[in-house]
Every structure is written in C-alpha cells, then in structure tokens.
Design an enzyme around this catalytic site. Structure first.
Site, PDB file in Angstrom:
ATOM      1  N   HIS A  58      -7.575  -2.174   5.238  1.00  0.00           N
ATOM      2  CA  HIS A  58      -6.751  -1.146   5.863  1.00  0.00           C
ATOM      3  C   HIS A  58      -7.445   0.191   5.615  1.00  0.00           C
ATOM      4  O   HIS A  58      -8.484   0.237   4.936  1.00  0.00           O
ATOM      5  CB  HIS A  58      -5.341  -1.187   5.260  1.00  0.00           C
TER       6      HIS A  58
ATOM      7  N   HIS B  43       0.852  -1.191   0.000  1.00  0.00           N
ATOM      8  CA  HIS B  43       0.000   0.000   0.000  1.00  0.00           C
ATOM      9  C   HIS B  43       0.885   1.238   0.000  1.00  0.00           C
ATOM     10  O   HIS B  43       2.123   1.136   0.116  1.00  0.00           O
ATOM     11  CB  HIS B  43      -0.976  -0.015   1.176  1.00  0.00           C
TER      12      HIS B  43
ATOM     13  N   ASP C   2      -0.457  -4.344   5.512  1.00  0.00           N
ATOM     14  CA  ASP C   2      -1.151  -3.829   6.698  1.00  0.00           C
ATOM     15  C   ASP C   2      -2.647  -4.110   6.573  1.00  0.00           C
ATOM     16  O   ASP C   2      -3.266  -3.751   5.559  1.00  0.00           O
ATOM     17  CB  ASP C   2      -0.942  -2.320   6.834  1.00  0.00           C
TER      18      ASP C   2
ATOM     19  N   HIS D 226       5.862  -5.889  11.396  1.00  0.00           N
ATOM     20  CA  HIS D 226       5.227  -4.572  11.506  1.00  0.00           C
ATOM     21  C   HIS D 226       4.894  -4.290  12.976  1.00  0.00           C
ATOM     22  O   HIS D 226       3.755  -3.995  13.341  1.00  0.00           O
ATOM     23  CB  HIS D 226       3.965  -4.501  10.632  1.00  0.00           C
TER      24      HIS D 226
ATOM     25  N   HIS E 139       1.296   3.906   2.001  1.00  0.00           N
ATOM     26  CA  HIS E 139       1.743   4.634   3.178  1.00  0.00           C
ATOM     27  C   HIS E 139       3.267   4.760   3.142  1.00  0.00           C
ATOM     28  O   HIS E 139       3.977   3.862   2.667  1.00  0.00           O
ATOM     29  CB  HIS E 139       1.310   3.930   4.465  1.00  0.00           C
TER      30      HIS E 139
ATOM     31  N   ASP F 138       5.734   4.463   5.194  1.00  0.00           N
ATOM     32  CA  ASP F 138       6.657   3.479   5.777  1.00  0.00           C
ATOM     33  C   ASP F 138       6.810   2.232   4.915  1.00  0.00           C
ATOM     34  O   ASP F 138       7.606   1.348   5.235  1.00  0.00           O
ATOM     35  CB  ASP F 138       6.220   3.097   7.203  1.00  0.00           C
ATOM     36  N   HIS F 139       6.070   2.191   3.803  1.00  0.00           N
ATOM     37  CA  HIS F 139       6.176   1.051   2.883  1.00  0.00           C
ATOM     38  C   HIS F 139       6.732   1.437   1.510  1.00  0.00           C
ATOM     39  O   HIS F 139       7.018   0.559   0.699  1.00  0.00           O
ATOM     40  CB  HIS F 139       4.808   0.385   2.716  1.00  0.00           C
TER      41      HIS F 139
END
Length: 297
Positions: A137, A60, A206, A264, A62, A64-65
């Site tokens: 998510h 996805h 996530d 995670h 976000h 942090d990915h």
C-alpha cells in the site's frame, strides 16, 4: 466463528456503507479488525458489546481505518471498563496512545496496550494462531490471519480396546498426555487420528495485488480482500495502491481459498453487482460484503 462486517466502504463513507471494520466472534472472544469512524455505532446496531472486545488489529494508519478508536475507547471508559485493551498495528501504532489520551476531556481507568508489529506470529495459544504480513500500500499495511488449532480426532473405540476407561483419561490422551493402564503406558498417538486443519481467516487491509498476499492467503477458509475498484478503473487502483475485484479474485484463485469476500468498496459504485460479477468470472465463490453482513463458519 462468526464474522460481522461493520463497515465496507473505502475512504469516504456513504449512506449504506460505513468506514472499515470487521468483528470476529470466536473462541469466547470478540476481536475487531480495523476501526473506522462510526464503528461504535455500527457495533450497537449489530448488538455487539464493545466491552467484550479485548483485541483490536489495525491494518494501517489511514483515517478510514483508525478514526473510530478515540470514540470507542472513550465510550469504554464511560461504561466503566477495567480490563486491558490490546491494540495491534504497524510501526507507529504506539503514537496513537498519546493522541487518544489527550483527545478532549475524559478519564480512562483501564490499561491500553499498543503493540508495534512487523511480520510473523503475533499470538499463539491452545486455540488459535494470529499472524501478519506486510503488503503493498502507499503506507505500511499489515494483512492478518487467524488460524484455528484443531485437535486430531479422538479414536474412542481404539482407546477402549487398549484398556482405557471412558472418563478423565480420555481427555488427557486427547490433550497429548500419556496415561497408565495397569502396567501399560498408552501414548496419545495410539488413540488419535490424523492431524486436522482448522478454519483460517485472512484479512488483507488495503493493498495492491502482490505475491506476499497470495502466499499468506494459501488454503484459507475465507479471504477478506479489498476491492476498491472495478476493472475499468484499474489504472486508478494501481496508482492508489488498491485492488480491483478481478485482481482480488485472482489472488483467491491462486491461493486456493474456499471463499472470497470483497470489501472496501469505492462509493463511486452504487450498484455492486458488476463488481461481484467481475470477481465470479475469475473465482466463482466470491461475494461483495455489505454492512451488517454476517458470515458463520
């Protein structure tokens, strides 16, 4: 197959946990699942060459990915990469192309191909199938599976009984082709054993617990599932569309997987023994991942 956990933290990295990323060495390839900030340094520490990565799968969008992508791609360019790089992800992944290509001053002289995904089969070849499914998510998230194709066992003695001489004809039959022995036609099904299931690896990205994840993970050799929170923080998990360790373990149990790896992890938990214990109480073969953990399958 070999899995290397390059980053196992949640939204904020810590001294011991980098942002999300997992490298899979298999079938003569290196595939990357998610690419959080700092991934290229983690690759260097793990002695995995980024030049060998041809496919990156993003769960996805976000930060942090995905925030490791610009630096990783620029470094590939600096090192003279010419081979295409394929980046797969949920709808909107194509927009990263414009962002990355104008992020600072640099030149990229290799093709980058972005693939918007929805659900279903992504890649199928003679060795493996990669599929994805949407989970729950607060933005579109894709879980990924990679399934090894395993040929049925070749029944050597049976083939010899039927008059097939050891050599190229063995390979033809094992690959599904008929061969002739004199006037006789020997069919593959005459010399092949029962169908065999290869290894299956599933990565959740996530997500909060959902039926789609249970169905998708069924029969996995390894399920890599997010477990951002402990059970005592389940309300936070629900509100933030994440899972607890116990919830991930319940999914593993219902999906009848062989092994569960938890990742995670929120930085609020400096000691992950309680997280692992919560999972083991539900599904015995559970383990909390740590950065640079290797898992050979």
């Amino acid at each position: 197959m070999e899995l290397t956990f390059l980053g196992t933290s949640s939204a904020v990295p810590s001294k011991h946990r980098n942002h999300a990323s997992i490298a899979l060495k298999a079938f003569g390839e290196v595939m990357l699942f998610d690419c959080g900030e700092g991934t290229q340094r983690q690759l260097a520490n793990a002695k995995i060459s980024p030049m060998k990565i041809d496919k990156i799968f993003i769960s996805h969008l976000h930060g942090d990915h995905i925030l490791g992508l610009p630096g990783l791609i620029q470094s590939m360019g600096f090192r003279g990469r010419v081979e295409p790089l394929h980046i797969y992800g949920p709808a909107g992944i194509n927009q990263l192309n414009e962002v990355i290509s104008h992020f600072g001053y640099f030149t990229i002289e290799f093709p980058i191909k972005f693939h918007d995904l929805f659900e279903g089969k992504i890649i199928e070849n003679e060795e493996y199938i990669i599929e994805c499914v949407k989970t729950k998510h607060n933005v579109d998230n894709l879980a990924y599976s990679i399934c090894e194709k395993k040929k049925p066992r070749f029944l050597r003695e049976k083939a010899i009984e039927l008059g097939v001489s050891p050599g190229p004809d063995f390979g033809k039959l094992h690959n599904g082709y008929e061969v002739k022995v004199g006037e006789k036609v020997i069919k593959p099904e005459q010399v092949l054993g029962e169908k065999r299931h290869g290894l299956k690896i599933v990565y959740s990205g996530d997500t909060k617990p959902c039926e789609a994840m249970i169905e998708f993970a069924k029969g996995s050799s390894v399920l890599i599932h997010e477990s951002t929170y402990k059970t005592e923080d389940e309300i936070k998990a629900t509100n933030n569309f994440h899972s607890t360790a116990a919830q991930a373990a319940k999914i593993a149990k219902e999906a009848n997987v062989e092994k569960l790896i938890l990742t995670h992890i929120s930085t609020r938990y400096t000691n992950t023994e309680d997280l692992e214990k919560e999972a083991i109480e539900v599904f015995e073969n559970s383990k909390v991942a740590y950065d640079f953990m290797n898992l050979e399958l």
